[in-house]
Scaffold this motif. Structure first.
Motif, PDB file in Angstrom:
ATOM      1  N   VAL A  57     -11.880   0.881  10.979  1.00  0.00           N
ATOM      2  CA  VAL A  57     -11.987   1.221   9.722  1.00  0.00           C
ATOM      3  C   VAL A  57     -11.241  -0.347   8.876  1.00  0.00           C
ATOM      4  CG1 VAL A  57     -10.645   2.028   7.433  1.00  0.00           C
ATOM      5  CG2 VAL A  57     -10.770   3.917   9.570  1.00  0.00           C
ATOM      6  N   LEU A  58     -12.066  -1.155   8.497  1.00  0.00           N
ATOM      7  CA  LEU A  58     -11.473  -2.042   8.037  1.00  0.00           C
ATOM      8  C   LEU A  58     -10.821  -2.061   5.866  1.00  0.00           C
ATOM      9  CD1 LEU A  58     -15.026  -2.784   9.186  1.00  0.00           C
ATOM     10  CD2 LEU A  58     -13.488  -4.976   8.272  1.00  0.00           C
ATOM     11  N   SER A  59     -10.304  -2.806   5.982  1.00  0.00           N
ATOM     12  CA  SER A  59      -8.852  -2.772   4.114  1.00  0.00           C
ATOM     13  C   SER A  59      -9.226  -3.764   3.714  1.00  0.00           C
ATOM     14  CB  SER A  59      -7.926  -1.527   4.548  1.00  0.00           C
ATOM     15  OG  SER A  59      -7.239  -2.374   5.448  1.00  0.00           O
ATOM     16  N   SER A  60      -9.012  -3.572   2.378  1.00  0.00           N
ATOM     17  CA  SER A  60      -8.753  -4.666   1.746  1.00  0.00           C
ATOM     18  C   SER A  60      -8.195  -4.550   0.198  1.00  0.00           C
ATOM     19  CB  SER A  60      -9.076  -5.929   1.266  1.00  0.00           C
ATOM     20  OG  SER A  60     -10.334  -5.215   0.681  1.00  0.00           O
ATOM     21  N   ASP A  61      -7.149  -5.672  -0.112  1.00  0.00           N
ATOM     22  CA  ASP A  61      -6.892  -5.185  -1.828  1.00  0.00           C
ATOM     23  C   ASP A  61      -7.655  -5.639  -2.499  1.00  0.00           C
ATOM     24  OD1 ASP A  61      -6.326  -7.954  -1.853  1.00  0.00           O
ATOM     25  OD2 ASP A  61      -4.694  -8.531  -3.690  1.00  0.00           O
ATOM     26  N   SER A  62      -7.635  -5.663  -3.435  1.00  0.00           N
ATOM     27  CA  SER A  62      -8.315  -5.613  -4.203  1.00  0.00           C
ATOM     28  C   SER A  62      -8.447  -6.806  -5.710  1.00  0.00           C
ATOM     29  CB  SER A  62      -9.009  -4.926  -5.488  1.00  0.00           C
ATOM     30  OG  SER A  62      -8.700  -4.115  -6.090  1.00  0.00           O
TER      31      SER A  62
ATOM     32  N   GLY B 207      -2.612  -6.590  -4.631  1.00  0.00           N
ATOM     33  CA  GLY B 207      -2.604  -5.302  -5.253  1.00  0.00           C
ATOM     34  C   GLY B 207      -4.398  -4.498  -6.300  1.00  0.00           C
ATOM     35  N   GLY B 208      -4.070  -3.652  -7.064  1.00  0.00           N
ATOM     36  CA  GLY B 208      -5.523  -2.978  -8.123  1.00  0.00           C
ATOM     37  C   GLY B 208      -6.076  -1.999  -6.403  1.00  0.00           C
ATOM     38  N   ASP B 209      -6.996  -1.715  -6.669  1.00  0.00           N
ATOM     39  CA  ASP B 209      -7.827  -0.889  -5.819  1.00  0.00           C
ATOM     40  C   ASP B 209      -7.508  -1.118  -4.178  1.00  0.00           C
ATOM     41  OD1 ASP B 209      -8.553   0.481  -8.309  1.00  0.00           O
ATOM     42  OD2 ASP B 209     -10.266   0.418  -7.993  1.00  0.00           O
ATOM     43  N   ILE B 210      -7.685  -0.317  -3.640  1.00  0.00           N
ATOM     44  CA  ILE B 210      -7.712  -0.287  -1.639  1.00  0.00           C
ATOM     45  C   ILE B 210      -9.470  -0.283  -1.458  1.00  0.00           C
ATOM     46  CG2 ILE B 210      -7.000   0.387   0.152  1.00  0.00           C
ATOM     47  CD1 ILE B 210      -3.901   1.615  -0.666  1.00  0.00           C
ATOM     48  N   GLN B 211      -9.641  -0.905  -0.956  1.00  0.00           N
ATOM     49  CA  GLN B 211     -11.176  -1.100  -0.630  1.00  0.00           C
ATOM     50  C   GLN B 211     -10.813  -0.499   1.382  1.00  0.00           C
ATOM     51  OE1 GLN B 211     -13.061  -4.791  -1.623  1.00  0.00           O
ATOM     52  NE2 GLN B 211     -11.689  -4.702  -3.637  1.00  0.00           N
ATOM     53  N   THR B 212     -12.195   0.338   1.543  1.00  0.00           N
ATOM     54  CA  THR B 212     -11.595   1.279   2.699  1.00  0.00           C
ATOM     55  C   THR B 212     -13.292   0.905   3.799  1.00  0.00           C
ATOM     56  OG1 THR B 212     -11.437   3.169   2.367  1.00  0.00           O
ATOM     57  CG2 THR B 212      -9.734   1.907   2.814  1.00  0.00           C
ATOM     58  N   LEU B 213     -13.620   0.492   4.909  1.00  0.00           N
ATOM     59  CA  LEU B 213     -14.426   0.577   4.828  1.00  0.00           C
ATOM     60  C   LEU B 213     -14.475   1.058   6.152  1.00  0.00           C
ATOM     61  CD1 LEU B 213     -18.229   0.079   4.828  1.00  0.00           C
ATOM     62  CD2 LEU B 213     -17.205  -2.153   5.361  1.00  0.00           C
TER      63      LEU B 213
END
Length: 264
Positions: free
Chosen positions: A14-19, A236-242
């Protein structure tokens, strides 16, 4: 800057980031944008932190085109892709004042003994200072593969992991967010194990890739809330996950990029 985190376990990657995107001059919140990108033809993904563009082009258009062009150019392995990205960053930013750029690339590679997970790290900073800041950005970019070649403890297992629930994670980004993320992992982990080891509560560890996404989102949410309640917008913002399933795992092979609603 941002926060990117890549977690690997036997269920998948799982890769993740803020936006949030910060204004380069004021450091204040300027917009939001994608920082996690699918690389479908390699069964892989990428998360990016740092200066949000190459030359005069924003990363939200530059990166998808780079991925498409890499496939057309016959870039057939994760290692080739990472090296091509390193070279493209270096060429595309030549002559500019260097700014920090960091990319996580993770997915499943196929070798003589079947598939295995890899984690490649492309960056233009030599390391970190004693107080946790990144060293000054360099015009020269480097790339390393840090999981299969260095951190993997179960190379005889295609997933790269045994059945002990081990998780390997890598994270980079805005210094206070990065250090808070490490603290979250160190403290939330024992809390979760304590809950899971209390049968009367009825909870258990993640047993699927979809549930593992929730595990990653839990840690990212802690950091988002810390920044929100402190009136800070660097993260912050949306959490993006792949989420990326291991080949032959029986799970859906489709890459799943999900944007979770903005946190208050």
């Amino acid at each position: 800057m941002t926060l990117i985190a890549t977690h690997l376990c036997r269920h998948g990657i799982v890769l993740s980031s803020d936006s949030n995107l910060s204004d380069g001059t004021t450091g204040l919140l300027a917009a939001t944008g994608p920082k996690t990108f699918a690389i479908p033809y390699l069964n892989a993904g990428l998360s990016f932190a740092g200066a949000y563009g190459v030359g005069s082009e924003s990363m939200d258009t530059w990166m998808p085109r780079f991925i498409t062009d890499s496939q057309a150019a016959g870039c057939a392995t994760l290692g080739d892709f990472a090296e091509r990205l390193r070279d493209a960053f270096q060429t595309g930013t030549a002559g500019q004042s260097p700014d920090i750029m960091l990319a996580h690339i993770a997915g499943y590679a196929t070798g003589a003994n079947g598939f295995h997970p890899e984690f490649h790290f492309v960056r233009n900073t030599p390391g970190m200072t004693s107080n946790g800041e990144y060293e000054l950005a360099s015009p020269i970019f480097t790339t390393t593969e840090d999981f299969h070649a260095r951190d993997c403890k179960h190379r005889n297992e295609p997933s790269g992991f045994g059945n002990d629930g081990t998780v390997q994670f890598y994270f980079n980004g805005f210094p206070s967010g990065r250090m808070a993320y490490l603290a979250a992992v160190e403290h939330v982990g024992p809390f979760l194990r304590g809950v899971w080891n209390t049968p009367v509560l009825g909870f258990r560890p993640p047993s699927t890739l979809a549930e593992f996404v929730g595990y990653v989102r839990l840690h990212m949410t802690v950091i988002h809330e810390l920044f929100a309640m402190s009136g800070q917008t660097e993260i912050g913002g949306d959490i993006q996950t792949l989420a990326i399933a291991p080949p032959e795992s029986g799970q859906s092979s489709a890459l799943n990029l999900c944007h979770v609603g903005s946190l208050p």
